[in-house]
Write a protein that holds these residues in place. Sequence first.
Motif, PDB file in Angstrom:
ATOM      1  N   ARG A 213      -9.100 -33.684 -29.725  1.00  0.00           N
ATOM      2  CA  ARG A 213      -8.991 -34.232 -28.373  1.00  0.00           C
ATOM      3  C   ARG A 213      -7.712 -35.058 -28.262  1.00  0.00           C
ATOM      4  O   ARG A 213      -7.479 -35.951 -29.073  1.00  0.00           O
ATOM      5  N   LEU A 235      -6.954 -28.130 -31.417  1.00  0.00           N
ATOM      6  CA  LEU A 235      -7.159 -28.948 -30.226  1.00  0.00           C
ATOM      7  C   LEU A 235      -7.981 -28.175 -29.194  1.00  0.00           C
ATOM      8  O   LEU A 235      -7.619 -27.064 -28.806  1.00  0.00           O
ATOM      9  N   ASN A 236      -9.092 -28.764 -28.758  1.00  0.00           N
ATOM     10  CA  ASN A 236      -9.926 -28.088 -27.760  1.00  0.00           C
ATOM     11  C   ASN A 236     -10.015 -28.823 -26.430  1.00  0.00           C
ATOM     12  O   ASN A 236     -10.511 -28.268 -25.452  1.00  0.00           O
ATOM     13  N   HIS A 237      -9.567 -30.078 -26.381  1.00  0.00           N
ATOM     14  CA  HIS A 237      -9.643 -30.851 -25.129  1.00  0.00           C
ATOM     15  C   HIS A 237      -8.324 -31.597 -24.940  1.00  0.00           C
ATOM     16  O   HIS A 237      -7.937 -32.409 -25.782  1.00  0.00           O
ATOM     17  N   LEU A 238      -7.652 -31.339 -23.817  1.00  0.00           N
ATOM     18  CA  LEU A 238      -6.362 -31.957 -23.541  1.00  0.00           C
ATOM     19  C   LEU A 238      -6.374 -32.599 -22.156  1.00  0.00           C
ATOM     20  O   LEU A 238      -6.707 -31.947 -21.160  1.00  0.00           O
ATOM     21  N   LEU A 254       2.042 -25.720 -24.486  1.00  0.00           N
ATOM     22  CA  LEU A 254       0.670 -25.420 -24.077  1.00  0.00           C
ATOM     23  C   LEU A 254       0.237 -24.032 -24.538  1.00  0.00           C
ATOM     24  O   LEU A 254      -0.903 -23.830 -24.952  1.00  0.00           O
ATOM     25  N   LEU A 257      -1.484 -23.733 -27.956  1.00  0.00           N
ATOM     26  CA  LEU A 257      -2.751 -24.421 -28.213  1.00  0.00           C
ATOM     27  C   LEU A 257      -3.894 -23.413 -28.061  1.00  0.00           C
ATOM     28  O   LEU A 257      -4.671 -23.451 -27.097  1.00  0.00           O
ATOM     29  N   LEU A 260      -7.645 -24.293 -27.224  1.00  0.00           N
ATOM     30  CA  LEU A 260      -7.910 -25.166 -26.080  1.00  0.00           C
ATOM     31  C   LEU A 260      -9.028 -24.606 -25.192  1.00  0.00           C
ATOM     32  O   LEU A 260      -8.991 -23.460 -24.769  1.00  0.00           O
ATOM     33  N   LEU A 263      -8.775 -28.349 -20.099  1.00  0.00           N
ATOM     34  CA  LEU A 263      -7.491 -28.935 -19.717  1.00  0.00           C
ATOM     35  C   LEU A 263      -7.691 -29.765 -18.458  1.00  0.00           C
ATOM     36  O   LEU A 263      -8.205 -29.270 -17.448  1.00  0.00           O
ATOM     37  N   LEU A 284      -9.770 -20.964 -22.946  1.00  0.00           N
ATOM     38  CA  LEU A 284      -9.822 -22.006 -21.921  1.00  0.00           C
ATOM     39  C   LEU A 284     -11.012 -21.770 -20.994  1.00  0.00           C
ATOM     40  O   LEU A 284     -11.108 -20.742 -20.335  1.00  0.00           O
TER      41      LEU A 284
END
Length: 319
Positions: A213, A235-238, A254, A257, A260, A263, A284
């Motif tokens: 995160r 990374l799964n949450h931005l 981006l 990622l 992800l 977003l 996503l």
Amino acid sequence: MNSLRHLEIEGTYMLKYLPQGIGRLTGLRTLTDSRDESREAELDKKQHLRALTLEFGNDGRLDDDEDVLEILKPHTNLKEFIIWSYKGSKLPKWIEDLVFSNLVKVELMGCEGCKQLPGLGKLPSLKYLNIYSLAEVRKVGGEFSGDANNDGSGVVSFPKLETLIFKDMPNWEEWELREGDGQVMPSLVELSVKWCPKLKALPHNLPPELLQRLSLGLSNDWMSSEAPLPIFPNLNHLEIWGNDELTSLPGGWLGQLKALQTLEIYNCNRMESLPEELQHLTKLQQLNIRSCRVLEERYGDGGEDRDKIANIPSIIIGC
């Protein structure tokens, strides 16, 4: 009163002393105090003290605050430590002492006189660190990791740190992690860097493997910086927080990622479009856009570019 668990002392501007014998309150877990003569608290003898919040008054003087904090050294069994509105220019050395091996949470909040962060990287059990509104800090370097010489001496810094938060650091310009053979933050899962307008880059050697995160305040300076943003493969949450100057997002970054899933984009009123790379993020699942006037018009229901994000299962635009 032996069963007293929490004691808060606020607004008592004429208070000179704490009661004699307060050190014998064996059940006390939290003490909030902002006055001068605090030696009677005998916090270093309170082996059952687990959480300590020290809130300093607005009328305090630099020397007074430094003296009080030096006196209020707690017992080494402490697990949580929070400081509010401290006026001193430096924090006491005991806060980074290895003997505080049980300390898992530290929050430094509104310590506007502090010019340098303490060497909290030495603390072996620290998991959560929140640094908020330290207006005088301009550089974070090896001293923060507990390595004043920045020589990477082989010792793991912040070995168990999972969450690191920086907020409202208006003069912070540079962040360096030590080089060398020592690991830094190998357990980091969540990182937040917001409202730090002069900071232009993250350290290139941030550990990428576990970070899941990321909350990041971006400006056009980040876009033009020669230092690229690190790639975080898991990374799964931005969350991206912009300002009235930010006009674009780093599409190339981006697009890399690949893990992800969520977003979130906030406060980007001058931004006119989203990067095409979003269409290639197959994992996503959710896109949130708030306080981004042009984006909300173009990508909202019936907007001219709505079809470009149609592959995302959950879309929340506006509020």
